[in-house]
Design a protein around this motif. Structure first.
Motif, short mmCIF file in Angstrom:
data_model
loop_
_atom_site.label_atom_id
_atom_site.label_comp_id
_atom_site.label_asym_id
_atom_site.label_seq_id
_atom_site.Cartn_x
_atom_site.Cartn_y
_atom_site.Cartn_z
N HIS A 164 0.79 -1.19 0.07
CA HIS A 164 -0.06 0.07 0.10
C HIS A 164 0.87 1.41 0.03
O HIS A 164 0.26 2.28 0.25
N CYS A 176 -8.02 -0.37 0.50
CA CYS A 176 -7.38 0.32 1.38
C CYS A 176 -8.02 1.70 1.81
O CYS A 176 -7.73 2.20 2.92
N CYS A 181 -1.84 2.55 -5.12
CA CYS A 181 -1.19 1.70 -4.40
C CYS A 181 -0.13 0.77 -5.24
O CYS A 181 -0.86 0.12 -6.32
ZN LIG Z 1 -3.80 0.30 -0.85
#
Ligand SMILES: [Zn+2]
Length: 339
Positions: A164, A176, A181
């Motif tokens: 991430h 997320c 990411c």
């Molecule tokens: Zn992420």
């Protein structure tokens, strides 16, 4: 009396259990499907049953303990699974307490990617190193950092999420909550997304054909198209390497570790993404340039970027290693006190 540990890899698809002795010899390995749809009580019941069966089978040896690799973010203080995309309905569930209650013994929980890193450090590609980082390119991108032979947990066990790291600030949205990411470029899911985008734009007849022929069109098929010379598929893996290179350059500048491993299913496309990866790392990390193995000038230790060795077993070995590390530490402590 010999000592062994039980390692468990609780995945969204498979539940795997191994008995491993203190030297890392695999004594037994069993794999069953994880029936996630039947709910967490059922899955934990099945897992505890299988753990008991394995423990009974080796009851003439001393059981050092049980380590369990779980996908998702674990709060190490409370043993709660905070979030798990692969185990829907398990979030904020006291997994550790529930397993300990059923088994009547302590267990050690660990994030599955951390377990894989520990397994590779113990018996795999990083076994000659005390410090290492591993990226696991699967459905998502997991990671684990091992420092001094132990998983680096951070404050509450949530450290080691290089999947991430932001690659592009306005890139594709990530589950997320962030955008762009590393996981959105270097996971199997990302490879398939990029392939489908190319198919929708009509830019790759080869991928369009492959997706029609194969109902389970996945990253492996895209890789095969790249090997067969499809320029669009090759470009997708260049993009994977580009993103990995940006992420690794940051990690190398930050950590200056001796070795960085890349494992997981997408790592099978190694030759298709490595050139772009190395190009980016070299361009963006002065720490890498000062320590690159291909550099003839300058002696001393080099930064190694290489493939993981243990495949799907890394997490299983790492999980078994967890209780062995605890008993080794207790032994050292005992020796220290007697001295
Ligand atoms: Zn992420």
């Amino acid at each position: 009396m010999s000592t062994f540990a039980i390692g468990v890899d609780l995945g969204g698809t498979n539940l795997r259990i191994a008995a491993v002795d203190e030297r890392g010899t695999l004594l037994e390995k069993t794999t069953t499907g994880t029936q996630v749809a039947r709910g967490r009580d059922f899955v934990i019941g099945e897992m505890c049953e299988a753990i008991r069966a394995t423990a009974t089978k080796f009851s003439s040896s001393k059981l050092a303990g049980i380590g369990i690799g779980v996908p998702g973010i674990i709060d190490m203080d409370t043993g709660m699974l905070r979030e798990s995309p692969n185990l829907p309905g398990w979030h904020d569930y006291p997994v550790r307490d529930e397993i300990e209650r059923r088994l009547g013994t302590k267990v050690i929980l660990e994030n599955d990617a951390n377990s894989a890193a520990l397994g590779e450090k113990w018996l795999g590609a990083a076994r000659d190193y005390d410090d290492m980082l591993m990226l696991t390119l699967g459905t998502g991108v997991g990671g684990g950092i091992v420092l001094g032979g132990r998983v680096w947990h951070g404050m509450r066990g949530m450290a080691g999420e290089p999947g991430h790291i932001t690659i592009e600030p306005e890139g594709p949205p990530c589950p997320c909550g962030n955008r762009g990411c590393l996981e959105q470029y270097a996971s199997a899911t990302a490879v398939v997304r990029m392939a489908r985008e190319a198919i929708d734009q009509g830019s790759s007849p080869a991928l369009a054909r492959a997706s029609q022929e194969d109902p389970e069109f996945g990253a492996k098929v895209v890789y095969q198209a790249a090997v067969q010379g499809d320029p669009v598929a090759q470009e997708i893996f260049r993009r994977v390497g580009w993103a990995l290179g940006i992420g690794l350059a940051d990690l190398i500048n930050l950590l200056n570790l001796p070795i960085y491993l890349i494992g997981g299913g997408v790592a099978n496309a190694w030759d298709a993404f490595l050139p772009a990866l190395l190009e980016e790392v070299r361009k963006r990390s002065f720490v890498y340039r000062a320590t690159a193995p291909e550099e003839s000038s300058g002696s001393g230790k080099k930064t190694i970027i290489t493939r993981a060795l243990l495949g799907g077993d890394a997490g299983l070995f790492g999980a078994a290693r967890l209780p062995l590390l605890v008993s080794e530490a207790a032994l050292r402590e005992g020796v220290r006190k007697r001295a």
